[in-house]
Design a protein around this motif. Structure first.
Motif, PDB file in Angstrom:
ATOM      1  N   ILE A 118      -0.168  34.744  11.027  1.00 47.45           N
ATOM      2  CA  ILE A 118      -0.508  33.621   9.716  1.00 47.45           C
ATOM      3  C   ILE A 118       0.874  33.116   9.337  1.00 47.45           C
ATOM      4  N   GLY A 119       1.242  31.806   9.250  1.00 46.92           N
ATOM      5  CA  GLY A 119       2.254  31.228   8.995  1.00 46.92           C
ATOM      6  C   GLY A 119       2.708  31.026   7.438  1.00 46.92           C
ATOM      7  N   PRO A 120       4.019  30.564   7.356  1.00 45.41           N
ATOM      8  CA  PRO A 120       4.429  30.125   5.922  1.00 45.41           C
ATOM      9  C   PRO A 120       4.621  28.470   6.131  1.00 45.41           C
ATOM     10  N   TRP A 121       5.032  28.035   4.851  1.00 42.84           N
ATOM     11  CA  TRP A 121       5.263  26.459   5.203  1.00 42.84           C
ATOM     12  C   TRP A 121       6.741  26.059   5.121  1.00 42.84           C
ATOM     13  N   ASN A 122       7.590  27.150   4.953  1.00 41.89           N
ATOM     14  CA  ASN A 122       8.839  26.749   4.891  1.00 41.89           C
ATOM     15  C   ASN A 122       9.734  26.512   6.114  1.00 41.89           C
ATOM     16  N   ILE A 144      -3.441  31.359  15.748  1.00 43.59           N
ATOM     17  CA  ILE A 144      -2.450  30.940  14.615  1.00 43.59           C
ATOM     18  C   ILE A 144      -3.140  30.061  13.519  1.00 43.59           C
ATOM     19  N   LYS A 145      -2.857  30.876  12.259  1.00 42.37           N
ATOM     20  CA  LYS A 145      -3.242  30.026  11.157  1.00 42.37           C
ATOM     21  C   LYS A 145      -1.897  29.484  10.369  1.00 42.37           C
ATOM     22  N   PRO A 146      -1.641  28.246  10.632  1.00 41.56           N
ATOM     23  CA  PRO A 146      -0.239  27.833   9.923  1.00 41.56           C
ATOM     24  C   PRO A 146      -0.559  27.536   8.414  1.00 41.56           C
ATOM     25  N   SER A 147       0.259  27.210   7.630  1.00 43.83           N
ATOM     26  CA  SER A 147       0.153  27.160   6.181  1.00 43.83           C
ATOM     27  C   SER A 147      -0.619  25.880   6.110  1.00 43.83           C
ATOM     28  N   GLU A 148      -1.383  25.710   5.190  1.00 37.00           N
ATOM     29  CA  GLU A 148      -2.142  24.465   4.689  1.00 37.00           C
ATOM     30  C   GLU A 148      -1.162  23.437   3.891  1.00 37.00           C
ATOM     31  N   PHE A 149       0.018  23.956   3.265  1.00 37.46           N
ATOM     32  CA  PHE A 149       0.729  23.213   2.518  1.00 37.46           C
ATOM     33  C   PHE A 149       1.561  22.414   3.345  1.00 37.46           C
ATOM     34  N   PHE A 193       2.171  38.528   9.879  1.00 37.70           N
ATOM     35  CA  PHE A 193       2.007  37.561   8.746  1.00 37.70           C
ATOM     36  C   PHE A 193       3.498  37.404   8.252  1.00 37.70           C
ATOM     37  N   THR A 194       3.619  36.123   7.864  1.00 37.61           N
ATOM     38  CA  THR A 194       4.920  35.517   7.331  1.00 37.61           C
ATOM     39  C   THR A 194       4.762  34.972   5.920  1.00 37.61           C
ATOM     40  N   GLY A 195       5.156  35.547   4.570  1.00 36.54           N
ATOM     41  CA  GLY A 195       4.688  34.897   3.423  1.00 36.54           C
ATOM     42  C   GLY A 195       5.136  35.458   2.348  1.00 36.54           C
ATOM     43  N   SER A 196       4.506  35.530   1.198  1.00 38.25           N
ATOM     44  CA  SER A 196       5.025  36.111  -0.088  1.00 38.25           C
ATOM     45  C   SER A 196       4.507  37.561  -0.190  1.00 38.25           C
ATOM     46  N   PRO A 197       5.514  38.467  -0.903  1.00 37.76           N
ATOM     47  CA  PRO A 197       4.676  39.835  -1.077  1.00 37.76           C
ATOM     48  C   PRO A 197       3.423  39.941  -1.724  1.00 37.76           C
ATOM     49  N   GLU A 217       6.277  39.800   7.353  1.00 36.23           N
ATOM     50  CA  GLU A 217       7.663  39.188   6.985  1.00 36.23           C
ATOM     51  C   GLU A 217       7.727  38.535   5.616  1.00 36.23           C
ATOM     52  N   LEU A 218       8.155  39.306   4.924  1.00 37.42           N
ATOM     53  CA  LEU A 218       8.037  38.788   3.184  1.00 37.42           C
ATOM     54  C   LEU A 218       9.252  38.377   2.702  1.00 37.42           C
ATOM     55  N   GLY A 219       9.235  38.334   1.576  1.00 36.31           N
ATOM     56  CA  GLY A 219      10.450  37.739   0.713  1.00 36.31           C
ATOM     57  C   GLY A 219      11.107  38.741  -0.351  1.00 36.31           C
ATOM     58  N   GLY A 220      11.470  38.041  -1.279  1.00 39.83           N
ATOM     59  CA  GLY A 220      12.167  38.577  -2.578  1.00 39.83           C
ATOM     60  C   GLY A 220      13.394  38.275  -3.055  1.00 39.83           C
ATOM     61  N   THR A 250      14.331  29.278   1.732  1.00 35.40           N
ATOM     62  CA  THR A 250      14.395  30.003   3.067  1.00 35.40           C
ATOM     63  C   THR A 250      14.286  31.525   2.644  1.00 35.40           C
ATOM     64  N   CYS A 251      13.711  32.133   3.329  1.00 32.50           N
ATOM     65  CA  CYS A 251      13.319  33.549   2.912  1.00 32.50           C
ATOM     66  C   CYS A 251      14.564  34.419   2.785  1.00 32.50           C
ATOM     67  N   ILE A 252      15.529  34.076   3.654  1.00 27.74           N
ATOM     68  CA  ILE A 252      16.891  34.859   3.427  1.00 27.74           C
ATOM     69  C   ILE A 252      17.959  34.253   2.732  1.00 27.74           C
ATOM     70  N   ASP A 348      11.845  36.797 -10.767  1.00 24.54           N
ATOM     71  CA  ASP A 348      10.934  36.286  -9.656  1.00 24.54           C
ATOM     72  C   ASP A 348      11.824  35.768  -8.502  1.00 24.54           C
ATOM     73  N   GLU A 349      11.390  35.844  -7.267  1.00 22.26           N
ATOM     74  CA  GLU A 349      11.901  35.137  -6.192  1.00 22.26           C
ATOM     75  C   GLU A 349      12.176  33.761  -6.340  1.00 22.26           C
ATOM     76  N   ILE A 350      13.400  33.000  -6.592  1.00 18.79           N
ATOM     77  CA  ILE A 350      13.541  31.634  -6.935  1.00 18.79           C
ATOM     78  C   ILE A 350      12.676  30.710  -5.754  1.00 18.79           C
TER      79      ILE A 350
HETATM   80  P1  NAD Z   1       2.385  32.368   1.107  1.00 22.51           P
HETATM   81  O1  NAD Z   1       2.072  34.005   1.009  1.00 22.51           O
HETATM   82  O2  NAD Z   1       1.667  31.671  -0.146  1.00 22.51           O
HETATM   83  O3  NAD Z   1       1.441  32.047   2.121  1.00 22.51           O
HETATM   84  C1  NAD Z   1       1.513  32.235   3.467  1.00 22.51           C
HETATM   85  C2  NAD Z   1       0.452  32.155   4.367  1.00 22.51           C
HETATM   86  O4  NAD Z   1      -0.547  33.084   3.687  1.00 22.51           O
HETATM   87  C3  NAD Z   1      -0.137  30.854   4.277  1.00 22.51           C
HETATM   88  O5  NAD Z   1      -0.578  30.576   5.673  1.00 22.51           O
HETATM   89  C4  NAD Z   1      -1.441  30.751   3.564  1.00 22.51           C
HETATM   90  O6  NAD Z   1      -2.543  29.960   3.978  1.00 22.51           O
HETATM   91  C5  NAD Z   1      -1.826  32.289   3.378  1.00 22.51           C
HETATM   92  N1  NAD Z   1      -2.493  32.722   2.294  1.00 22.51           N
HETATM   93  C6  NAD Z   1      -2.267  32.210   1.037  1.00 22.51           C
HETATM   94  N2  NAD Z   1      -3.104  32.880   0.232  1.00 22.51           N
HETATM   95  C7  NAD Z   1      -3.916  33.881   0.786  1.00 22.51           C
HETATM   96  C8  NAD Z   1      -4.825  34.739   0.560  1.00 22.51           C
HETATM   97  N3  NAD Z   1      -5.238  34.888  -0.798  1.00 22.51           N
HETATM   98  N4  NAD Z   1      -5.684  35.278   1.439  1.00 22.51           N
HETATM   99  C9  NAD Z   1      -5.085  35.221   3.000  1.00 22.51           C
HETATM  100  N5  NAD Z   1      -4.197  34.372   3.149  1.00 22.51           N
HETATM  101  C10 NAD Z   1      -3.385  33.741   2.118  1.00 22.51           C
HETATM  102  O7  NAD Z   1       3.796  32.239   1.391  1.00 22.51           O
HETATM  103  P2  NAD Z   1       4.367  30.895   1.411  1.00 22.51           P
HETATM  104  O8  NAD Z   1       4.422  30.161   0.184  1.00 22.51           O
HETATM  105  O9  NAD Z   1       3.900  30.236   2.665  1.00 22.51           O
HETATM  106  O10 NAD Z   1       6.030  31.311   1.665  1.00 22.51           O
HETATM  107  C11 NAD Z   1       6.844  31.710   0.855  1.00 22.51           C
HETATM  108  C12 NAD Z   1       7.177  33.018   1.005  1.00 22.51           C
HETATM  109  O11 NAD Z   1       7.399  33.453   2.394  1.00 22.51           O
HETATM  110  C13 NAD Z   1       8.275  33.549   0.089  1.00 22.51           C
HETATM  111  O12 NAD Z   1       8.075  34.801  -0.398  1.00 22.51           O
HETATM  112  C14 NAD Z   1       9.202  33.659   1.338  1.00 22.51           C
HETATM  113  O13 NAD Z   1      10.535  34.864   1.056  1.00 22.51           O
HETATM  114  C15 NAD Z   1       8.507  34.554   2.255  1.00 22.51           C
HETATM  115  N6  NAD Z   1       8.873  33.927   3.960  1.00 22.51           N
HETATM  116  C16 NAD Z   1       9.470  35.536   4.386  1.00 22.51           C
HETATM  117  C17 NAD Z   1       9.904  35.089   5.854  1.00 22.51           C
HETATM  118  C18 NAD Z   1      10.345  36.023   6.319  1.00 22.51           C
HETATM  119  O14 NAD Z   1      10.667  35.956   7.685  1.00 22.51           O
HETATM  120  N7  NAD Z   1      10.689  37.253   6.002  1.00 22.51           N
HETATM  121  C19 NAD Z   1      10.093  33.724   6.318  1.00 22.51           C
HETATM  122  C20 NAD Z   1       9.517  32.612   5.389  1.00 22.51           C
HETATM  123  C21 NAD Z   1       8.994  32.808   4.370  1.00 22.51           C
END
Ligand code: NAD
Length: 473
Positions: A118-122, A144-149, A193-197, A217-220, A250-252, A348-350
């Motif tokens: 599951i991927g993020p949009w950044n 692969i489930k990329p981000s809808e954004f 999974f890469t995305g928000s905590p 793989e989260l952020g903060g 960017t997460c980092i 919050d993470e900016i």
């Molecule tokens: P997000 O968590 O909003 O979304 C990530 C993915 O999760 C998307 O594909 C989205 O469709 C899916 N998703 C969203 N809500 C969901 C739910 N309720 N149930 C199931 N799936 C859901 O993150 P984002 O906004 O795409 O990315 C930003 C965050 O990602 C920031 O916190 C950033 O620091 C982090 N990040 C971390 C890394 C890393 O390598 N550690 C890399 C890039 C981004």
């Protein structure tokens, strides 16, 4: 066919035992050929253009930024995997203790099976394809489930995957939360999974229902400490680059700076100079620069703008920037001073191009402040004093640290990349990723003798003496 049915159909196709077994037992040559097909695809001029155009539409990334931050990391990952895979796949022989006399032991790396990415949009291209490369390297199937954004890039990814793979090996499911929720009901063998905590917790909870392994793989909030012993202009330039790359998404990226008070003013000046040099060399305005991106969508624009408004209301001083243009999703690189922890920008993470700067007098204050936050994904130390570097390293915890550099924690495949608790679970990069997607089966083989007879019943009354001898050896 409904999306739910389509997801189930592909999952069943991929998890067919014959399919899983044939990939598990595939040779390194087979896997490398598949991975190289990705390499050849993205190096093809027309394909490159399609992907770059999608990234421009999603994030207004310039072609140069696409090359450096989306394509090159994937190319380098592929090169590393092709060079090392044969070695990684070999059984790894390990020593056996004296109690196992006559036996040998080894680790067999076998594919886990079906992987969900599951991927993020950044960095929507890089952050879905690099885990895919490792998933294939370890002999798995993947959905692969990329981000809808970043929907344009999601479409381009789907086209690429359809062109290169049968869907029983790799497939893309486009969509958002409903599609992700359906996917999460299925008993995948591993979720990357890469995305928000916040969403990371949802993923882990869903995975727990099937006892599926996860990499999160989260952020903060990743801080940068500047003690003023380095060249401040060069330090400010590095921070400006890290903060404004991809408009701070960017997460980092350095989230906030904590600067020794005597270097504070010089740092503020250095940051301003760097922003102008990077994005306004022709004096047409930063919004006219081809090299400065945009915020992904309206909701993220509103979120970042709200952080800025809240900081201003509570007394933050805008030293540079502060201009926003909602219609264009533009937020100027902005440097804030006079900030405190009551402001949302320090909570919050900016994930946007705003840099709050805090000053400090002594290093104990820095540690005290940083330890009020969850452990970050990255912590940066800009210092030429060994004593200060050691102090900050020894009194904080972070997923990764760069000393006198920024943004490199994910670059060296020999180093584990990932967070700690709130900033992530699991480590990736190079062999760490290969192992993450592999079951490490421990195998013991009896070669000669039958020493265990000594502990079979009826129990030998001299067993205590025997153990004393073993312990001595
Ligand atoms: P997000 O968590 O909003 O979304 C990530 C993915 O999760 C998307 O594909 C989205 O469709 C899916 N998703 C969203 N809500 C969901 C739910 N309720 N149930 C199931 N799936 C859901 O993150 P984002 O906004 O795409 O990315 C930003 C965050 O990602 C920031 O916190 C950033 O620091 C982090 N990040 C971390 C890394 C890393 O390598 N550690 C890399 C890039 C981004």
């Amino acid at each position: 066919m409904s999306t739910t049915k389509e997801i189930k159909r592909i999952y069943e196709l991929q998890s067919d035992p014959k399919n899983v077994l044939s990939l598990r037992n595939s040779s390194h040559q087979d896997r490398i050929a598949k991975i190289k097909s990705i390499y050849n695809y993205i190096l093809h001029e027309g394909n490159h253009r399609t992907i770059a155009e999608a990234l421009y539409k999603d994030l207004r990334k310039s072609n140069e930024e696409v090359i450096t931050t989306e394509m090159t990391p994937v190319i380098l990952t592929i090169k590393e995997v092709c060079k090392k895979l044969k070695q990684w796949m070999k059984d790894e022989h390990v020593p056996s203790p004296i109690t196992m006399v006559g036996m040998s032991s080894f680790i067999k790396y076998e594919s886990k099976g079906n992987i969900l990415i599951i991927g993020p949009w950044n960095y929507p291209f890089q952050l879905t394809i690099y885990p895919l490369v490792y998933a294939i390297a370890a002999g798995n199937t993947a959905i692969i489930k990329p981000s809808e954004f970043s929907s344009h890039t999601a479409k381009a990814l789907n086209i690429m995957i359809k062109a290169l793979f049968d869907e029983n090996e790799v497939a893309v499911i486009e969509g958002g939360v409903p599609e992700a929720t359906e996917l999460l009901k299925l008993p995948f063998n591993h979720i990357h999974f890469t995305g928000s905590p916040k969403v990371g917790k949802i993923i882990m909870e869903a995975a727990a229902k099937n006892l599926t392994a996860v990499t999160l793989e989260l952020g903060g909030k990743s801080p940068v400490i500047i003690d003023g012993t380095t060249n401040i202009n060069s330090t400010a330039e590095k921070v400006c680059w890290g903060k404004t790359l991809n408009s701070g998404q960017t997460c980092i990226a350095p989230d906030f700076a904590i600067v020794h008070e005597w270097a504070h003013q010089k740092f503020v000046e250095g940051f301003k100079i760097a922003c102008e040099k990077f994005y306004n060399a022709e004096n047409k305005g930063i919004d006219q620069s081809n090299d400065y991106g945009r915020i992904i969508n309206d909701s993220n624009f509103d979120r970042v703008n709200e952080l800025l408004e809240d900081a201003k209301e509570k007394g933050a001083k805008i030293e540079f920037g502060g201009k926003v243009e909602k219609g264009d999703k533009y937020i100027q690189p902005t440097l804030l001073t006079n900030v405190n922890k009551n402001m949302k920008v320090m909570q919050d993470e900016i994930f946007g191009p705003i840099l709050p700067v805090i000053t400090y007098k002594n290093k104990e204050e820095v540690v005290e402040l940083l330890n009020t936050y969850p452990s970050p994904l990255a912590l940066y130390i800009m210092s030429n004093k060994k004593e200060a570097i050691d102090y900050f390293l020894n009194n904080t915890v972070a997923g990764g640290t760069c000393i006198n550099e920024l943004m490199l924690t994910s670059v060296n495949p020999h180093l584990p990349f990932g967070g700690v608790n709130n900033s992530g679970v699991g480590k990736t990069g190079g062999k760490h990723s290969f192992m993450d997607f592999s079951n490490q089966r421990g195998v013991i083989k009896r070669k000669f003798g039958n020493s265990l007879k000594l502990i079979y019943p009826p129990f030998n009354k001299n067993i205590f003496k025997y153990f004393q001898k073993v312990i001595k050896i």
